[in-house]
Design an enzyme around this catalytic site. Sequence first.
Site, PDB file in Angstrom:
ATOM      1  N   ASP A 124      -3.770   0.116  -6.134  1.00  0.00           N
ATOM      2  CA  ASP A 124      -2.406   0.277  -5.631  1.00  0.00           C
ATOM      3  C   ASP A 124      -1.420  -0.935  -5.569  1.00  0.00           C
ATOM      4  O   ASP A 124      -0.035  -0.692  -5.794  1.00  0.00           O
ATOM      5  CB  ASP A 124      -2.678   0.734  -4.115  1.00  0.00           C
ATOM      6  CG  ASP A 124      -3.218  -0.432  -3.235  1.00  0.00           C
ATOM      7  OD1 ASP A 124      -3.622  -1.545  -3.844  1.00  0.00           O
ATOM      8  OD2 ASP A 124      -2.714  -0.336  -2.070  1.00  0.00           O
ATOM      9  N   HIS A 137      -2.299   6.419   4.478  1.00  0.00           N
ATOM     10  CA  HIS A 137      -1.433   5.575   4.660  1.00  0.00           C
ATOM     11  C   HIS A 137      -0.173   5.784   4.342  1.00  0.00           C
ATOM     12  O   HIS A 137       0.796   5.136   3.988  1.00  0.00           O
ATOM     13  CB  HIS A 137      -1.782   4.228   4.015  1.00  0.00           C
ATOM     14  CG  HIS A 137      -1.351   2.877   4.781  1.00  0.00           C
ATOM     15  ND1 HIS A 137      -1.291   1.671   4.265  1.00  0.00           N
ATOM     16  CD2 HIS A 137      -0.728   2.862   5.881  1.00  0.00           C
ATOM     17  CE1 HIS A 137      -0.966   0.637   4.720  1.00  0.00           C
ATOM     18  NE2 HIS A 137      -0.441   1.404   5.989  1.00  0.00           N
ATOM     19  N   CYS A 184       0.938  -1.197  -0.028  1.00  0.00           N
ATOM     20  CA  CYS A 184       0.134   0.054   0.175  1.00  0.00           C
ATOM     21  C   CYS A 184       0.754   1.361  -0.047  1.00  0.00           C
ATOM     22  O   CYS A 184       0.793   2.027  -0.935  1.00  0.00           O
ATOM     23  CB  CYS A 184      -0.825   0.034   1.376  1.00  0.00           C
ATOM     24  SG  CYS A 184      -1.918  -1.446   1.500  1.00  0.00           S
TER      25      CYS A 184
END
Length: 463
Positions: free
Chosen positions: A260, A131, A72
Amino acid sequence: MLFAVICTSCTSKKEKKDAEPKPPNIIVIFADDLGYGDIGCYGAKGIKTPNLDALATGGFRSTDFFIPANVCSPSRAALLTGRYPMRAGYPVATRPAFPKYKNYGFAPEELTIPELLKSAGYRSLMVGKWHLGMEVKGSHPLDAGFDEYLGIPSNYGVDNTLYHNKDTVAKEVSCEILTSAYTDKVVDFINENQDHPFFIYVSHHIVHNPLLPSEGFKGSSEYGEYGDFVQELDFSTGRIMKALEEAKLHDNTLMVFTSDNGPTYKGQTGGLSGGKYCTMEGGHRVPGIFYWPDEIPVGQTSSTLMSSMDLMPLFCNIAAVNLPKDRKIDGENILDILKGKTSESPHEFTYYYNGTNLQAIRKGKWKLHLPRTVSDQPFWSKTGHPKVDKGFITLEDYVLFNLEDDLAEKVNVVVKHPEVVALLKKQADIIRAELGDVHVIGTDQRVPNLKNPQERDPVELKK
């Protein structure tokens, strides 16, 4: 007479201003852990995605869209900066639940898409999963150039606090309401910003674990909760398209859809080997859809290699914004490919890193996997899993695949093509010296503020 001249002059200036084309709006929809074969137009089984399929049919569908990371956080850093994660200083995923990552944030020195577009008058919104170390000072989406943000810091289940900008909206928000809340915000933003260009980054939690589709989508697919979740993502996309049409912004808006990284074992790779956590094609090759009625011809399917890193140069080009000259941008402007004017990839070589370990290099149809040991691997790839294809955990010698004939990476042809192996080995040495490796600091590597990035936090090991 003077009044007439002044009025004529004012009218001319107004007509000229009205005639000036408005820069296109840009929307990126970024799925999470969505596999190459997880949506209808890429051959999904048991999952229906009519809205995403319509974007592909009405625009451009890539069958060779490269993501420079298989997890990610680094993938997100690459998208926003147009740079390999090693160059941008974010090679591994952050795990804010553990103290090791307390200072591991997105480097403020990195330039992002919203920061560059701001100079052309763009307003920007991000919704969803950040993130990139939001809890670290200077690493918030607003610090990275976004004008507005609605979302949670990382994966659902780690910190379920919903933020609007830097204000807390809810402490323990339900995952089931997030997609709808994000989509509502996007629709409102479109309606509020019809008079000047905007950039919207929709960073979905779908289809990352936990699989928690909203009530209206439970049982809607023939592929369990995974398929239900993907179909909710598709519905969200349809709502965004409808909002653009109602605002009469549909034709002059570039929509990009991608993921992603590859899928977990629950997803569909479309016949590719591997998935998330490894450098096989299934970890790095994902759907790539581009839709822009004013500029992109309909019905295109392309096998030309492109990358998520190309989005920054593409967006800057169509917004008439200069790229920074004080740093290397790994992405390239792909507008001519999208318009069907060329089928030549701007990338001579592409590099497959797993965390900080360079594991493969590609030139055209040739992909060379490099030797590695368990200690070289990031923690997520050090051990096997009965349900997860992690590719080569260890590799004693070089392995060469011809992706044109063997996209599933099953037939090693290293012995037959020594000249190709020699060329790719030489280039691997060059890029290793530039971007770094497990035991090498590259000449143009932003070293992350993280000790032993390939290893788990000692606190986690004790648990």
